[in-house]
Design a protein around this motif. Sequence first.
Motif, PDB file in Angstrom:
ATOM      1  N   ASN A   1      13.939  13.965   2.915  1.00 44.55           N
ATOM      2  CA  ASN A   1      14.396  12.778   3.642  1.00 44.55           C
ATOM      3  C   ASN A   1      15.184  11.830   2.741  1.00 44.55           C
ATOM      4  OD1 ASN A   1      13.101  13.842   5.887  1.00 44.55           O
ATOM      5  ND2 ASN A   1      11.168  12.872   5.319  1.00 44.55           N
TER       6      ASN A   1
ATOM      7  N   ALA B   1      16.521   9.434  -6.948  1.00 50.29           N
ATOM      8  CA  ALA B   1      16.346   8.251  -7.792  1.00 50.29           C
ATOM      9  C   ALA B   1      15.403   7.291  -7.093  1.00 50.29           C
ATOM     10  CB  ALA B   1      17.688   7.575  -8.026  1.00 50.29           C
ATOM     11  N   VAL B   2      14.567   6.626  -7.862  1.00 58.80           N
ATOM     12  CA  VAL B   2      13.706   5.585  -7.311  1.00 58.80           C
ATOM     13  C   VAL B   2      14.198   4.271  -7.893  1.00 58.80           C
ATOM     14  CG1 VAL B   2      11.337   4.758  -7.025  1.00 58.80           C
ATOM     15  CG2 VAL B   2      11.761   7.207  -7.356  1.00 58.80           C
ATOM     16  N   PHE B   3      14.506   3.292  -7.022  1.00 61.32           N
ATOM     17  CA  PHE B   3      15.024   2.011  -7.509  1.00 61.32           C
ATOM     18  C   PHE B   3      13.882   1.068  -7.845  1.00 61.32           C
ATOM     19  CE2 PHE B   3      18.426   4.126  -5.324  1.00 61.32           C
ATOM     20  CZ  PHE B   3      19.377   4.117  -6.329  1.00 61.32           C
TER      21      PHE B   3
ATOM     22  N   GLY C   1       2.089   4.850  -2.794  1.00 63.99           N
ATOM     23  CA  GLY C   1       2.544   5.096  -4.167  1.00 63.99           C
ATOM     24  C   GLY C   1       3.849   5.857  -4.175  1.00 63.99           C
ATOM     25  N   GLY C   2       4.589   5.803  -3.038  1.00 70.87           N
ATOM     26  CA  GLY C   2       5.843   6.549  -2.943  1.00 70.87           C
ATOM     27  C   GLY C   2       7.044   5.663  -3.234  1.00 70.87           C
TER      28      GLY C   2
ATOM     29  N   ILE D   1       9.056   3.821  -1.361  1.00 72.38           N
ATOM     30  CA  ILE D   1       9.200   2.493  -0.755  1.00 72.38           C
ATOM     31  C   ILE D   1       8.222   1.506  -1.384  1.00 72.38           C
ATOM     32  CG2 ILE D   1       9.044   1.189   1.411  1.00 72.38           C
ATOM     33  CD1 ILE D   1      10.132   3.623   2.874  1.00 72.38           C
TER      34      ILE D   1
ATOM     35  N   VAL E   1       0.838  -1.202   0.000  1.00 71.50           N
ATOM     36  CA  VAL E   1       0.000   0.000   0.000  1.00 71.50           C
ATOM     37  C   VAL E   1       0.870   1.247   0.000  1.00 71.50           C
ATOM     38  CG1 VAL E   1      -1.854   1.230   1.199  1.00 71.50           C
ATOM     39  CG2 VAL E   1      -1.720  -1.278   1.315  1.00 71.50           C
TER      40      VAL E   1
HETATM   41  P1  NDP Z   1       6.495   8.705   0.479  1.00 69.58           P
HETATM   42  O1  NDP Z   1       6.226   9.964   1.198  1.00 69.58           O
HETATM   43  O2  NDP Z   1       7.431   8.677  -0.665  1.00 69.58           O
HETATM   44  O3  NDP Z   1       5.123   8.072  -0.028  1.00 69.58           O
HETATM   45  C1  NDP Z   1       4.077   7.808   0.836  1.00 69.58           C
HETATM   46  C2  NDP Z   1       2.952   7.240   0.011  1.00 69.58           C
HETATM   47  O4  NDP Z   1       1.917   6.759   0.865  1.00 69.58           O
HETATM   48  C3  NDP Z   1       2.317   8.267  -0.899  1.00 69.58           C
HETATM   49  O5  NDP Z   1       1.991   7.637  -2.106  1.00 69.58           O
HETATM   50  C4  NDP Z   1       1.067   8.673  -0.118  1.00 69.58           C
HETATM   51  O6  NDP Z   1       0.011   9.077  -0.940  1.00 69.58           O
HETATM   52  C5  NDP Z   1       0.676   7.371   0.517  1.00 69.58           C
HETATM   53  N1  NDP Z   1      -0.077   7.536   1.756  1.00 69.58           N
HETATM   54  C6  NDP Z   1       0.210   8.353   2.799  1.00 69.58           C
HETATM   55  N2  NDP Z   1      -0.695   8.195   3.770  1.00 69.58           N
HETATM   56  C7  NDP Z   1      -1.568   7.262   3.337  1.00 69.58           C
HETATM   57  C8  NDP Z   1      -2.734   6.664   3.889  1.00 69.58           C
HETATM   58  N3  NDP Z   1      -3.180   7.007   5.089  1.00 69.58           N
HETATM   59  N4  NDP Z   1      -3.400   5.737   3.159  1.00 69.58           N
HETATM   60  C9  NDP Z   1      -2.961   5.390   1.932  1.00 69.58           C
HETATM   61  N5  NDP Z   1      -1.857   5.914   1.362  1.00 69.58           N
HETATM   62  C10 NDP Z   1      -1.177   6.845   2.050  1.00 69.58           C
HETATM   63  O7  NDP Z   1       6.927   7.693   1.647  1.00 69.58           O
HETATM   64  P2  NDP Z   1       7.682   6.307   1.633  1.00 69.58           P
HETATM   65  O8  NDP Z   1       7.163   5.604   2.832  1.00 69.58           O
HETATM   66  O9  NDP Z   1       7.615   5.639   0.321  1.00 69.58           O
HETATM   67  O10 NDP Z   1       9.186   6.741   1.857  1.00 69.58           O
HETATM   68  C11 NDP Z   1       9.537   7.602   2.951  1.00 69.58           C
HETATM   69  C12 NDP Z   1      10.661   8.501   2.544  1.00 69.58           C
HETATM   70  O11 NDP Z   1      11.874   7.756   2.500  1.00 69.58           O
HETATM   71  C13 NDP Z   1      10.511   9.103   1.158  1.00 69.58           C
HETATM   72  O12 NDP Z   1       9.800  10.295   1.167  1.00 69.58           O
HETATM   73  C14 NDP Z   1      11.926   9.299   0.724  1.00 69.58           C
HETATM   74  O13 NDP Z   1      12.293  10.586   1.115  1.00 69.58           O
HETATM   75  C15 NDP Z   1      12.719   8.257   1.479  1.00 69.58           C
HETATM   76  N6  NDP Z   1      13.126   7.155   0.587  1.00 69.58           N
HETATM   77  C16 NDP Z   1      13.963   7.413  -0.449  1.00 69.58           C
HETATM   78  C17 NDP Z   1      14.372   6.420  -1.294  1.00 69.58           C
HETATM   79  C18 NDP Z   1      15.288   6.721  -2.448  1.00 69.58           C
HETATM   80  O14 NDP Z   1      15.917   7.764  -2.436  1.00 69.58           O
HETATM   81  N7  NDP Z   1      15.363   5.869  -3.454  1.00 69.58           N
HETATM   82  C19 NDP Z   1      13.925   5.039  -1.109  1.00 69.58           C
HETATM   83  C20 NDP Z   1      13.022   4.868   0.007  1.00 69.58           C
HETATM   84  C21 NDP Z   1      12.658   5.898   0.817  1.00 69.58           C
HETATM   85  P3  NDP Z   1      -0.144  10.584  -1.482  1.00 69.58           P
HETATM   86  O15 NDP Z   1       0.840  10.721  -2.589  1.00 69.58           O
HETATM   87  O16 NDP Z   1      -1.552  10.612  -1.942  1.00 69.58           O
HETATM   88  O17 NDP Z   1       0.111  11.476  -0.327  1.00 69.58           O
END
Ligand code: NDP
Length: 358
Positions: free
Chosen positions: A311, A343-345, A177-178, A180, A175
């Motif tokens: 972050n 970058a996104v892996f 779309g970010g 991770i 769950v």
């Molecule tokens: P992100 O902030 O990237 O994404 C969070 C996702 O969860 C978004 O799609 C968001 O939707 C969705 N979301 C948030 N709250 C809810 C909810 N209550 N119900 C359903 N969906 C929800 O966070 P991640 O956890 O993926 O990663 C955390 C951070 O770690 C990233 O911001 C990044 O900075 C860092 N990271 C970097 C990496 C890299 O550089 N390759 C790899 C992994 C992590 P919406 O878009 O609608 O808000």
Amino acid sequence: MNHDYDLFVIGAGSGGVRAARVAAMSGARVAVAEEYMAGGTCVVRGCVPKKFMVYASEFSQAFKAAEGFGWSHCDMTFDWPKFLDAKDVEIARLSGIYVSNLQNAGADIVHERAELLDAHTVKLTPTNKTVTADKILIATGGRPTVPQDLPGIEHAITSNEAFHLEKLPKRIMIVGGGYIAVEFAGIFNGLGVDTCLMYRGANILRGFDNDVRSHLTGEIEKRGVKVILGTEHTRIEKTDKGTFLNHLTNGHVEETDVVMYATGREPYTAGLGLEKAGVKLNERGAVMVDAFSKTNVDNIWAVGDVTDRINLTPVAIREGAAFAATVFGDNPTSFDHDTVASAVFSQPPIGSVGLTEA
Ligand code: NDP
């Protein structure tokens, strides 16, 4: 005042270690406290193990293509426990390098949990020792956050647990779309897990270029991930078989063996004693800092994810270096957070820098 240290850093992750090393190399008396393993999120439960999993998962595509290039006997099998052991050995090695780099720079590493008693005093657990420092740097990072009000959320894992699953599930629902969510969808799919990626919005990776987002969605689907957009859970139900029924707002019910939430991370400030030192947090619970990473308290600074600016590991490293240059190098340096590359892996991977077309 005669303090035990010139600088006490809480958290031996990317930002804290860089700041501590640079400060120690300038001659300051520095200590770093770490309650778990040196290296922080990136080394221990983030970028590094994630990249190992990406590499592991990419072999399946290569084996599929190999026969077309003259190879035979490409019906390889994957051993998850063997992979986990190898990953953990490598992470322990890298964490050890972080410790020796700190020691070589002249900093002390304290393998304990640190809590502020006031702006200059830190209590260490479990020894209950107290130490004092002229300056303090908070670099405790972040941790995964999940929607607490969702019925059945206690059944969901986060990325923390995904690195240590006892066995590979047959089916997983991821769950978010970010970064991770998208990265782990590629990983589990590549490792042969029937993978479903569910995101509440219209297109994954909000904030990235729109063409890249839609192209990537198509590529992920081509590789076999089921992408469900515009939908959320109404509840997660555990069955008698130990599987999970994902009840969705679009009326569908998907059965999986694991549900993983990747819905963002929050600053890790709990139990740090920041209120005793008078350090202010913002409405998201992040330590508030100025352009030089200084908090509202004159001798306390903060860098990295605990400040919830951008972050990313390289950002935390640069914030840590800028802090050390400013405070111990007599060279006031602020870090420019505008248009940072990332970058996104995912599979295929994507990278972006500068402004998007939108
Ligand atoms: P992100 O902030 O990237 O994404 C969070 C996702 O969860 C978004 O799609 C968001 O939707 C969705 N979301 C948030 N709250 C809810 C909810 N209550 N119900 C359903 N969906 C929800 O966070 P991640 O956890 O993926 O990663 C955390 C951070 O770690 C990233 O911001 C990044 O900075 C860092 N990271 C970097 C990496 C890299 O550089 N390759 C790899 C992994 C992590 P919406 O878009 O609608 O808000």
